[in-house]
Design an enzyme around this catalytic site. Structure first.
Site: not given
Length: 942
Positions: A156, A221
């Site tokens: 991430d 996301d």
């Protein structure tokens, strides 16, 4: 000059070595992910709630559900599996409470299932969940993962600022450099590990990602909704919009990643989830499921394990689809496949169904006599001479695999379209539904039939033929029904439509559906009981009868404004827009509006009510401290009602706006029109009466033209008569087989007729199977004596036929009679005792009486079958199998026969085992006594 040139060349080499970003110098394939990775990830459904047991259960479910066989292999644990680092070695530590056996043992378990295990980390100083990140520990982490047997790592982009900011909206490091360093650590780990770059599309990872990783996120996301507006989370269509623009970057070993699948999580419709699976497969995107694999519905399984769509995603050519047509709401994608076929997707982004087509030439297919068009969702092939087309529902995607073929090799081609007189229907009322089949191929099809799959309590009366022996090439046929909603129905209902037909390949099937919003005949309906035509929401999906909550569907609480709870309503987050088709049926929209208490005094919004494109009302700016506002908006004549919540100007993070108790009201009206009444059920072969009358009429009625439609295979019309002394009825003698037309006229002074007017006599066919038969008043025209005519709505009446199946009884009677007639009474072997034929004939006659009785019930028929079966068995058992006295069957009279009779001495026909003793009863008097012993003794002496 030569020295200057040499110096220049040296300078250029030094620049290439030291000034070019490291990721270019280290560019190399790791030999993994030659096709897009397929698997599962914990984040979308479970967030930080991960554990060893849950991961094992997911691995088990991936195998038992069939997902492994469909190609899924990675079981990926997202954030929150780690706690800290060992102080001496710096190695990452798995949560000892949630993962007590450790990651190596878990990897071994997953590998034992034939699957692979993935983990999550962050290229920054912390993970997004605040756990230790990998910055400064790339080599240690990569080697640790390799030691554990990890096969996939997602990395991430949180906390890349050493000052500890989660998202760091300011200056950020060079992502390509940091991810390149992590990729180099993975290469040096000694194990092949798939590298998933997750930096949310920042700094254009599609430009440098192919040289570093196996997949790279193209955007933010994803959230569980079709569209998510402007907040951080993308909806399905928003994620697609970014990824579709970077097809040149994708290929074997490296893929654009629009984020994980939301299929099965509930925030979108199954149509929208099929679109996500279709679009992700066309984009050659990773197929990483994000639902609970342990409790998947069949619909979810059908989507995730559609092997024909998966084959497009996993095609070894590895080409991402490109968009060849974009007309706003309509988009068409084409993806070349390794065998020369083309995958084609027809996307409908709009709020209404749409007919979409593309030619083979536009899709880049070679010129050919024809094309085989394989529908990858309906799983059958059609033939085409050059056009690929489909009726695509709102937010739906049709997907095909197309290959050239000669005319002789083309299968038939049949398309089905569904239309209704209105998408709205009132409870207790009827609407027409039409299914149309068009053969746009070059070959005829045969035995086409269309049927409806109705919700509980609904009825449908055919208004036309529903089967067709042949549908020729370029021929169009239609079937029409009158569908009636039950009087207590409300909300959204889908009627399924199935067409079957035969061609040279065998029996094929088409499926579709028609959605109805069922409205009450009068009074009030809550908008949460209706299906929106379209909706967008700023955070998660809109929520019915609860507050907005968080990003997942169904995670809200009871709608509460200023401490006042509401059981009904819609929970939203700005910016949101919800559109309902109300078809001009209502007078007022009523709702309380305000910011839900769940955001603890934060947020600011404005509520708006729109009708047919015009703003009808707005609340003005509402803050958390504002009083609840009540809206009552005139919506008479409005067809499309839109409810909008806008951001108050300070960001939408806490803009949880509630339409509390939102409802539509209509002025109550007296029920009027035709009334059909009759018995609830009738037996096959019997007659019944159907009463016709008028209710609530506000005009005089001097004449009526009535047409009743029915199924002639189930019932037949007998006659009609007037039950009102002021009216006469005439039956049209030219009536069709499936309809009867009546002309009724008033001859007295009372022209405004109410109540029962006509009685129609009907008969149920004697050979009708148990079913529901519907008689529909399809046409009712009233004339008031001045030339003004009024047409009433159609009305249906349904009769449950209690069919009596006598086939088994009739067959048994025939069998029994034949055996009776062939039998001979006597005392020799093969003959029957005296009186046995009379007893059997009596049982046959009793069964015939039941068979001949048209009013006999199924229970009476079953009883007659049982009685005759028993009588026939008794008769069959009574046959004399040997000469009387030859009880041991050896063909002579001996002491052995005497012994057998002696052993049975004293037995009578009352004994439950009499059938085994009966052969010793030589004189057939129902008992074994001295006379039987004497008889056998005499035969022995003879």
């Amino acid at each position: 000059m030569r020295k200057s040139l040499s110096t220049l060349i040296l300078f250029m080499i030094l620049c290439m070595l030291f000034l070019t970003p490291a990721y270019q110098a280290e560019a190399a394939s790791n030999g993994l992910a030659e096709t897009p990775p397929m698997g599962w990830n914990s984040w979308n459904k479970f967030g930080c709630n991960v554990s060893e047991n849950m991961i094992k259960e997911m691995a088990d479910a991936m195998v038992s559900s069939g997902m492994k066989d469909a190609g899924y292999q990675y079981v990926n644990i997202d954030d929150c599996w780690q706690t800290d680092r060992e102080p001496t070695t710096g190695k990452i530590v798995a949560d000892p409470v949630r993962f007590p056996s450790g990651m190596k043992a878990l990897a071994d378990y997953v590998h034992s299932k034939g699957l692979k295990l993935g983990l999550y980390t962050d290229v920054g100083f912390k993970t997004c969940g605040g756990r230790p990140g990998s910055r400064g520990y790339y080599d240690i982490d990569a080697k640790t993962y390799a030691e554990w047997g990890i096969d996939y790592v997602k990395v991430d982009w949180c906390y890349v600022d050493p000052d500890g900011k989660l998202l760091n909206y300011g200056a950020k490091p060079d992502a390509a450099t940091w991810y390149s360093e992590f990729g180099e650590a993975l290469k040096n780990s000694g194990r092949g590990i798939v590298f998933s770059i997750c930096n949310w599309g920042e700094q254009s990872p599609w430009d440098w990602g192919p040289q570093i990783g196996n997949l790279w996120r193209t955007g933010q996301d994803i959230g569980d909704a079709w569209e998510r507006g402007t907040n951080w989370y993308y909806g399905i269509i928003n994620a697609y919009d970014v990824a579709v623009n970077h097809s040149a970057s994708a290929g074997p070993g490296g893929w654009n990643d629009p984020d994980m699948l939301e299929i099965g999580n509930g925030g979108a419709t199954n149509v929208e989830y099929r679109s996500q699976f279709s679009l992700w497969s066309m984009l050659a995107a990773p197929l990483i499921a994000g639902n609970d694999l342990r409790s998947m519905s069949q619909e979810t399984k059908d989507i995730l394990m559609n092997k024909e769509v998966i084959a497009v995603n996993q095609d070894p050519l590895g080409v991402q689809a490109t968009k060849i047509i974009d007309n706003g709401d309509i988009e068409i994608l084409v993806k070349p496949l390794s065998n020369g076929d083309k995958a084609i997707a027809l996307l409908n982004r709009g709020a209404q169904s749409a007919k979409i087509s593309v030619t083979a030439a536009e899709a880049g297919l070679p010129a050919s006599e024809g094309y085989i068009v394989r529908d990858l969702w309906q799983h059958f092939s059609k033939g085409s001479t050059g056009t690929i087309k489909a009726d695509v529902p709102s937010h739906g995607t049709a997907m095909f695999r197309v290959s050239p073929a000669t005319i002789d090799n083309l299968p038939a081609s049949l398309d089905m379209t569904i239309a209704a007189s209105s998408g709205q229907i009132q409870s207790g009322k009827s609407a027409e539904l039409t299914a149309t089949l068009h053969n746009d191929g070059v070959k005829d099809v045969t035995k086409a039939a269309i049927s409806l799959q109705l919700p509980s309590g609904w009825t449908a009366a055919p208004l036309s033929s529903t089967s067709f022996e042949r549908v020729a090439a370029d021929q169009t046929v239609s079937a029409k029904w009158s569908v009636t909603a039950p009087s207590d129905a409300v909300g959204v209902k889908d009627i399924g439509v199935t067409a079957t037909y035969e061609d040279v390949d065998g029996i094929k099937q088409l499926q579709s559906s028609q959605r109805f919003n069922v409205l009450p005949p009068d009074g009030t309906i809550y908008v949460s009981d209706m299906e929106p035509q379209d909706s967008t929401n700023g955070w998660g999906p809109i929520e019915k009868d609860m507050s907005n909550g968080e990003a997942s569907k169904g995670d809200g609480k009871t709608i509460t404004i200023k401490g006042v709870p509401y059981n009904k309503g819609i929970g939203t987050n700005a910016a949101s827009s919800i559109t309902y088709n109300i078809d001009g049926k209502f007078d007022s929209f009523i709702s309380d509006v305000g910011i839900d208490d769940e955001v603890s005094g934060r947020g600011s919004v404005t509520f708006e009510v729109w009708g047919d494109g015009k703003k009808l009302w707005d609340s003005g700016l509402i803050k958390a401290a504002s009083s609840t506002i009540g809206a009552e908006v005139n919506v008479k004549g409005v067809k499309l009602l839109k409810l909008v919540v806008t951001d108050g100007g300070d960001g939408n993070a806490y803009d949880h706006g509630d339409w509390a108790g939102a409802r539509l009201t209509a002025t109550a009206q007296e029920s009027k029109g035709a009334v059909l009444e009759g018995p609830d059920q009738a037996a096959a072969g019997t007659t019944f009466d159907l009463s016709y009358g008028l209710s609530g009429m506000d005009q005089n009625v001097y004449a009526q033209d009535l047409t009743f439609r029915y199924d002639p295979s189930q019932v037949e019309f007998v006659s009609a008569e007037s039950v009102n002394s002021d009216a006469v009825v005439i039956v049209d003698k030219a009536q069709k087989q499936d309809e009867v037309r009546l002309l009724a006229a008033t001859i007295g002074s009372n022209a405004k007729l109410e109540g029962d007017l006509l009685k129609l006599h009907w008969k149920v066919k004697s050979n009708t199977a148990a079913t529901a038969s519907t008689i529909t008043l399809s046409k009712a025209v009233m004339a008031d004596g001045t030339g003004v005519e009024t047409e009433l709505d159609s009305k249906s009446y349904t009769l449950q036929i209690n069919s009596v199946d006598k086939a088994a009884l009739l067959a048994l009677i025939t069998d029994a009679q034949g055996k009776h007639d062939a039998a001979v009474e006597g005392s020799s072997a093969g003959q029957y005792p005296a009186g046995s034929k009379a007893a059997l004939q009596a049982a046959i006659d009793q069964a015939k009486a039941v068979a001949d009785n048209t009013a006999a019930t199924q229970a009476q028929v079953e009883q007659a079958i049982n009685a005759l079966t028993a009588a026939l068995q008794t008769f069959t058992d009574s046959v004399i199998t040997t000469e009387p006295g030859d009880t041991n069957g050896d063909g002579r009279y001996s002491i052995g026969d005497l012994a057998i009779i002696a052993a049975a001495y004293g037995k009578t026909s009352a004994d439950p085992n009499w059938s085994s003793y009966k052969k010793s009863d030589l004189n057939n008097d129902g008992k074994i006594d001295i006379e039987d012993l004497s008889a056998i003794a005499r035969k022995i002496l003879e």
